[in-house]
Every structure is written in structure tokens, then in C-alpha cells.
Design an enzyme around this catalytic site. Sequence first.
Site, PDB file in Angstrom:
ATOM      1  N   TRP A  90       0.818  -1.213   0.000  1.00 45.41           N
ATOM      2  CA  TRP A  90       0.000   0.000   0.000  1.00 45.41           C
ATOM      3  C   TRP A  90       0.845   1.254   0.000  1.00 45.41           C
ATOM      4  CZ3 TRP A  90      -4.355  -0.765  -2.045  1.00 45.41           C
ATOM      5  CH2 TRP A  90      -5.044  -1.963  -1.856  1.00 45.41           C
ATOM      6  N   ASP A 159      -1.674   6.647   6.319  1.00 42.79           N
ATOM      7  CA  ASP A 159      -2.757   5.825   5.777  1.00 42.79           C
ATOM      8  C   ASP A 159      -3.092   4.787   6.845  1.00 42.79           C
ATOM      9  OD1 ASP A 159      -4.384   3.968   4.602  1.00 42.79           O
ATOM     10  OD2 ASP A 159      -3.000   3.430   2.981  1.00 42.79           O
ATOM     11  N   LYS A 183     -12.428  -1.679   7.397  1.00 47.56           N
ATOM     12  CA  LYS A 183     -11.789  -2.605   8.346  1.00 47.56           C
ATOM     13  C   LYS A 183     -12.373  -2.390   9.745  1.00 47.56           C
ATOM     14  CE  LYS A 183      -8.664  -3.370   5.009  1.00 47.56           C
ATOM     15  NZ  LYS A 183      -8.523  -2.687   3.741  1.00 47.56           N
TER      16      LYS A 183
HETATM   17  C1  LIG Z   1      -3.407   0.180   4.201  1.00 42.57           C
HETATM   18  C2  LIG Z   1      -4.356   0.266   3.041  1.00 42.57           C
HETATM   19  N1  LIG Z   1      -4.305   1.338   2.243  1.00 42.57           N
HETATM   20  C3  LIG Z   1      -5.124   1.460   1.189  1.00 42.57           C
HETATM   21  C4  LIG Z   1      -6.049   0.487   0.874  1.00 42.57           C
HETATM   22  C5  LIG Z   1      -6.951   0.675  -0.307  1.00 42.57           C
HETATM   23  O1  LIG Z   1      -8.189   1.044   0.198  1.00 42.57           O
HETATM   24  P1  LIG Z   1      -9.472   1.315  -0.689  1.00 42.57           P
HETATM   25  O2  LIG Z   1      -9.897   0.008  -1.238  1.00 42.57           O
HETATM   26  O3  LIG Z   1     -10.432   1.880   0.326  1.00 42.57           O
HETATM   27  O4  LIG Z   1      -9.104   2.293  -1.734  1.00 42.57           O
HETATM   28  C6  LIG Z   1      -6.146  -0.652   1.680  1.00 42.57           C
HETATM   29  C7  LIG Z   1      -7.128  -1.691   1.360  1.00 42.57           C
HETATM   30  O5  LIG Z   1      -7.094  -2.792   1.852  1.00 42.57           O
HETATM   31  C8  LIG Z   1      -5.274  -0.758   2.788  1.00 42.57           C
HETATM   32  O6  LIG Z   1      -5.344  -1.831   3.582  1.00 42.57           O
END
Ligand SMILES: Cc1ncc(COP(=O)(O)O)c(C=O)c1O
Length: 347
Positions: A90, A159, A183
Site C-alpha cells: 500500500w 494511511d 476494516k
Molecule cells: C493500508 C491500506 N491502504 C489502502 C487500501 C486501499 O483502500 P481502498 O480500497 O479503500 O481504496 C487498503 C485496502 O485494503 C489498505 O489496507
Amino acid sequence: MLPLEVLEQARDELLDWHHSGMSVMEISHRSEAYSRCAAEAEADLRELMCIPRNYKVLFLQGGASAQFAFVPMNLATPQSTVDYVNTGHWSQKAITEAGRYCKVHLAGDAGGDYRRVPPQSELRFSVKPAFVHYTPNETIGGVEFAYVPETRGVPLVADMSSSILSRPLDVSKFGLIYAGAQKNIGPSGLTVVIVRDDLIGHARAQTPLVFDYKAVFDHQSMLNTPPTFAWYMAGLVFKWLKKAGGLAAVGERNRVKAAALYGAIDASQLYKNSVAKDARSWMNVTFTLNKPELAGEFLAGAAGAGLHGLKGHRVSGGMRASIYNAVPLAGVETLIAFMSEFERQHV
Ligand SMILES: Cc1ncc(COP(=O)(O)O)c(C=O)c1O
């Protein structure tokens, strides 16, 4: 997993919300009743996280992935350098997206197999970055920071999609926190942004209005129709967290859950967790089987025992137990018992 009590309450009031004769999904987001519900969710989140008064709380759409772009668009100019710490999938996604809007400097890198977190002493910041971005918990790798990076006055952006609300946090150390809801907050469709008030109002001209933090704040996150059901559900989860004793109690429960599962993995001959001990995630416990040919049988047996979603992410393989807030200690104990019995039968 969402808390069972929350799902039951949502079920019970699905057809008749607050004696309105309608579902919460059928009520205008501009109505007095819904505005109260939305405001209460924000107040409860503020109370849970002890969010200081000089921070705005925004309820947005687009997921954390949209924030990968909208954080740089709101906080940095095209000429700005922004610092990113790379600890996995991520952070990499966030880095790639930020690179479309500013110059990215890699301030820290746990590269390669992403099994550790760079310590503060390894972080190398650029001269005057607009902000420093990191991913406190890498959901796929199960790699988590045990510390909050010190950035010497530069706004710290996190994030927190997979670690928000998992334990107490000093919000004042951050310039901006964002999290996709799906989550620990509620259903997907909602994104929460907590931002220090001096950081809003600087969005570059091309920023879509619905993602300009100042414009969103000025309209109480209702510049356009918000995801009303997800916001309502988040409010129920916040009330459930308060009833459960707040983040100190929830954090202690999460610590115990994670310690039990890592303890069982470390003690076994069949399972292995490869993450450095000081970087092990409380929320996403990853492990592999020393006999990979047993993976299919393991997953099928687990599903039969009511243990779902253990297959690791498609980019990492292996197994992953996501033990978010709503997973009770009893659920983790059931998993440990299943793993132990499976090992007894196969080793
Ligand atoms: C740490 C993290 N950042 C970003 C995301 C992406 O999130 P989204 O699907 O809400 O765009 C996730 C999704 O699992 C994540 O766990």
C-alpha cells in the site's frame, strides 16, 4: 468482520429507523434526523480518538486509494517534494500515485521482501518536504510500525486504513490521518479524513471540489450526497466501541489476541511468520505452511470450522488472519485450536 450487535441493530431498525416508518437509506441526508445521526457519529469518533479541536473530521468517498491522489493535491504543489516511507504494497501504491502530482523522495525503504519497518534512525528526510507519508500498518504483509515517526515539524500523513481505532493514538502527532472504512470503521464506501486545520484551504486549482478538504469541511461533508448508510453504520460501530470501554480496552484486547496467535505460530513446527518481531501487525497476522502443498486442505478445513478469509492476498500468497476489532478473542482461540489440530494430523 463487523460487530454482531451492530449488525443486529441495523437489522432491527432497517425498515423503520427512529420511528420514521422509513429505512435510514430512504431518508434525505439533509433531513434533521439524518444530520443529527451524522453529527453524532463525528462526535463519538472525536471522543473515542481524543481528536483535538483544531482538527477537522471529514467523511468522504473514493476509499483510501482516492486519498493517495487527494492528499498531494490538497497539501502540495506540483513543485513540492513529498517524503514517503515504503514498507509494502500500500505504501508503494501511494508513492506511485503521489508521483503523478509532486516530486517524491523515498525517506525510508523496507524494500525487497517487506518484512520489517525501518527504524527512525534509518529515515532520511528531504530538505523541505510538504509532508511525510507512511503506512502504519501494511495490511497485506502484516507489517506494522511500533513507533510514530518524528518529522521535526513537517506534517505527518498516515494511511491508517487497517489500524485506525485498534488502540489509543496521539492524534496531535499527525498532520493528516486517512482511512477507508471497511476494516475497523464500518462498511466500504466511506473514507474518514482527520486533518489539522492549518493544512486545509491550500488545494491546487485542479482538485475536484468534492475532494477539496476545505470545501468538504465548509459543507459538513455533505457537498454532495454522502454514503449515508455507511456513515450511519460507522456511527453504530463508534457507539459499540464506546460501550466496549473505548480504545484503551479495545487495544488491550487486540494486543492479547495478536500475542496469542503469534505465540501459537512461533511454537509450531508447521506454521511460520517471517515478519521481524518488532514489526508484527496486531490486525493482520500473516503466516505460511512449511508444507505448502497442504494449503488447500488447510483452507477447506478452516472454512468447515467457520474460519473464513484466511487465504493470503493474491500478491503475497500464504495465509493471513485479519483479526480486526470485531473479531472476539474466542474467534482467535478457535483459529489457534484448529491450527493446532491440523498440525497434529499432518506433522
Ligand atoms: C493500508 C491500506 N491502504 C489502502 C487500501 C486501499 O483502500 P481502498 O480500497 O479503500 O481504496 C487498503 C485496502 O485494503 C489498505 O489496507
